[in-house]
Enzyme design. Structure first.
Site, PDB file in Angstrom:
ATOM      1  N   GLU A  59      -5.399  -4.857  10.706  1.00 41.18           N
ATOM      2  CA  GLU A  59      -4.348  -3.872  10.929  1.00 41.18           C
ATOM      3  C   GLU A  59      -4.647  -3.108  12.215  1.00 41.18           C
ATOM      4  O   GLU A  59      -5.424  -2.139  12.195  1.00 41.18           O
ATOM      5  CB  GLU A  59      -4.296  -2.868   9.770  1.00 41.18           C
ATOM      6  N   HIS A 116      -9.466   1.352   4.975  1.00 41.77           N
ATOM      7  CA  HIS A 116      -8.180   1.460   5.681  1.00 41.77           C
ATOM      8  C   HIS A 116      -8.364   2.362   6.906  1.00 41.77           C
ATOM      9  O   HIS A 116      -9.175   3.286   6.880  1.00 41.77           O
ATOM     10  CB  HIS A 116      -7.131   2.050   4.721  1.00 41.77           C
ATOM     11  N   GLY A 137       2.832  -1.199   4.319  1.00 43.35           N
ATOM     12  CA  GLY A 137       2.829   0.222   3.978  1.00 43.35           C
ATOM     13  C   GLY A 137       4.243   0.707   3.711  1.00 43.35           C
ATOM     14  O   GLY A 137       4.789   0.509   2.620  1.00 43.35           O
ATOM     15  N   GLY A 147       2.257   2.143  10.738  1.00 42.36           N
ATOM     16  CA  GLY A 147       3.190   3.255  10.569  1.00 42.36           C
ATOM     17  C   GLY A 147       3.949   3.646  11.825  1.00 42.36           C
ATOM     18  O   GLY A 147       4.576   4.700  11.872  1.00 42.36           O
ATOM     19  N   ASN A 194       0.869  -1.184   0.000  1.00 37.88           N
ATOM     20  CA  ASN A 194       0.000   0.000   0.000  1.00 37.88           C
ATOM     21  C   ASN A 194       0.902   1.230   0.000  1.00 37.88           C
ATOM     22  O   ASN A 194       1.508   1.558   1.011  1.00 37.88           O
ATOM     23  CB  ASN A 194      -0.884  -0.038   1.257  1.00 37.88           C
ATOM     24  N   TRP A 195       0.965   1.868  -1.154  1.00 37.06           N
ATOM     25  CA  TRP A 195       1.901   3.004  -1.283  1.00 37.06           C
ATOM     26  C   TRP A 195       1.342   4.287  -0.682  1.00 37.06           C
ATOM     27  O   TRP A 195       2.040   5.288  -0.600  1.00 37.06           O
ATOM     28  CB  TRP A 195       2.255   3.230  -2.767  1.00 37.06           C
ATOM     29  N   LYS A 196       0.084   4.280  -0.309  1.00 31.51           N
ATOM     30  CA  LYS A 196      -0.580   5.466   0.268  1.00 31.51           C
ATOM     31  C   LYS A 196      -0.373   6.688  -0.641  1.00 31.51           C
ATOM     32  O   LYS A 196      -0.260   6.531  -1.852  1.00 31.51           O
ATOM     33  CB  LYS A 196      -0.082   5.699   1.697  1.00 31.51           C
ATOM     34  N   SER A 231       3.389  -2.223  10.361  1.00 33.00           N
ATOM     35  CA  SER A 231       4.837  -2.273  10.558  1.00 33.00           C
ATOM     36  C   SER A 231       5.460  -3.617  10.159  1.00 33.00           C
ATOM     37  O   SER A 231       6.372  -4.120  10.827  1.00 33.00           O
ATOM     38  CB  SER A 231       5.199  -1.905  12.003  1.00 33.00           C
ATOM     39  N   GLU A 244      -6.741   4.747   7.995  1.00 35.21           N
ATOM     40  CA  GLU A 244      -6.575   6.184   7.712  1.00 35.21           C
ATOM     41  C   GLU A 244      -7.844   6.760   7.089  1.00 35.21           C
ATOM     42  O   GLU A 244      -8.217   7.901   7.350  1.00 35.21           O
ATOM     43  CB  GLU A 244      -5.351   6.396   6.797  1.00 35.21           C
TER      44      GLU A 244
HETATM   45  P1  PGA Z   1       2.831   0.226   7.686  1.00 31.20           P
HETATM   46  O1  PGA Z   1       1.386   0.488   7.063  1.00 31.20           O
HETATM   47  O2  PGA Z   1       3.369  -1.047   7.083  1.00 31.20           O
HETATM   48  O3  PGA Z   1       3.643   1.441   7.290  1.00 31.20           O
HETATM   49  O4  PGA Z   1       2.651   0.117   9.162  1.00 31.20           O
HETATM   50  C1  PGA Z   1       0.498  -0.579   6.845  1.00 31.20           C
HETATM   51  C2  PGA Z   1      -0.755  -0.064   6.212  1.00 31.20           C
HETATM   52  O5  PGA Z   1      -1.176   1.069   6.493  1.00 31.20           O
HETATM   53  O6  PGA Z   1      -1.393  -0.765   5.412  1.00 31.20           O
END
Ligand code: PGA
Length: 251
Positions: free
Chosen positions: A164, A94, A231, A170, A9-11, A210, A96
């Site tokens: 998640e 997600h 991510g 993150g 997931n490149w966000k 993470s 976010e």
């Molecule tokens: P992260 O993000 O690997 O940077 O913790 C995971 C995600 O948001 O899907």
């Protein structure tokens, strides 16, 4: 289900040029036979360029969101119909999107149905906050997200669920494999209640939060974990390729 699924997931990262460079580096790093389903989820504006860059690769493409209507006066939104010839997957709900953009389980449910209706597999994200875990309600929070998001949905291999925990996304503070497995077993049990044992056993369950090359093997070795949603570490081709290779060797 023995093949694992690793999703990057490149966000909101990468320009179109950077996205093409990143996916090309990932594709060349994975050019030998790898027994894993690999999915990259670039920003919307890079989807077509990434598709062209991947022409003969087995890497799949996912979007990071969609709107549930098919078309019309919804300024700024993207529908499943627009994504369907480009994407095999779409991330839905997600954390976010839930916390920053106010998406509810009702929105998530509409998006899951819209994705399935256009032939795209939704990767539905669920997960509790730190406060919810500390007060002992992680299982009930996640269960209600799973039930709400999948209300009226026929579950099976084309529905992916990603657990998640919000406190692990993150932060560098990944959940222990034991915590992740315990929640996955709870999610699998919830899916069994929704769609029966057989259908539930076909739903790929991904851990996210993470994930890196050093810890992915421990997750993949858990009985109810079928892959990972990555991510930060998916933005570096070398780390992402390494994650896929470690995961493929453990599944
Ligand atoms: P992260 O993000 O690997 O940077 O913790 C995971 C995600 O948001 O899907």
């Amino acid at each position: 289900m023995s093949i694992c699924t690793i999703v990057g997931n490149w966000k909101m990262n990468t320009t179109v040029t950077e996205a093409v460079e990143l996916v090309s580096a990932v594709a060349s790093g994975l050019s030998s036979e790898i027994s894993a389903e690999v999915v990259v989820c670039p920003p919307f504006i890079s989807l077509v360029s990434v598709q062209l860059a991947l022409h003969s690769s087995t890497i799949s493409i996912g979007a990071q969101n969609l709107y549930h209507e098919m078309n019309g006066a919804y300024t700024g939104e993207i529908s499943g119909g627009m994504l369907k010839n480009i994407c095999q997957y779409v991330i839905v709900g997600h954390s976010e999107r839930r916390s920053i953009f106010g998406e509810t389980d009702v929105d998530v449910n509409l998006k899951v149905k819209a994705a399935l209706g256009t032939g795209i597999a939704p990767i539905m994200c669920v997960g509790e906050s730190l406060e919810e875990r500390e007060r002992g309600s992680a299982n009930s929070v996640v269960e209600s997200q799973v039930r709400g998001g999948l209300e009226g949905v026929d579950i099976g291999a084309d529905v992916v669920v990603a657990y998640e925990p919000v406190w692990a996304v993150g932060t560098g503070q990944s959940a222990s494999p034991e915590i992740a497995q315990a929640m996955m077993a709870h999610i699998r049990g919830t899916l069994e209640k929704i769609g029966g044992k057989d259908a539930a056993s076909r739903v790929p369950l991904l851990y996210g939060g993470s994930v890196n090359a050093g810890n992915v093997g421990e997750y993949i070795s858990q009985p109810d974990i079928n892959g990972a949603l990555v991510g930060g570490a998916s933005l570096d081709a070398e780390s992402f390729v390494e994650i896929v290779k470690v995961a493929a060797s453990k599944s």
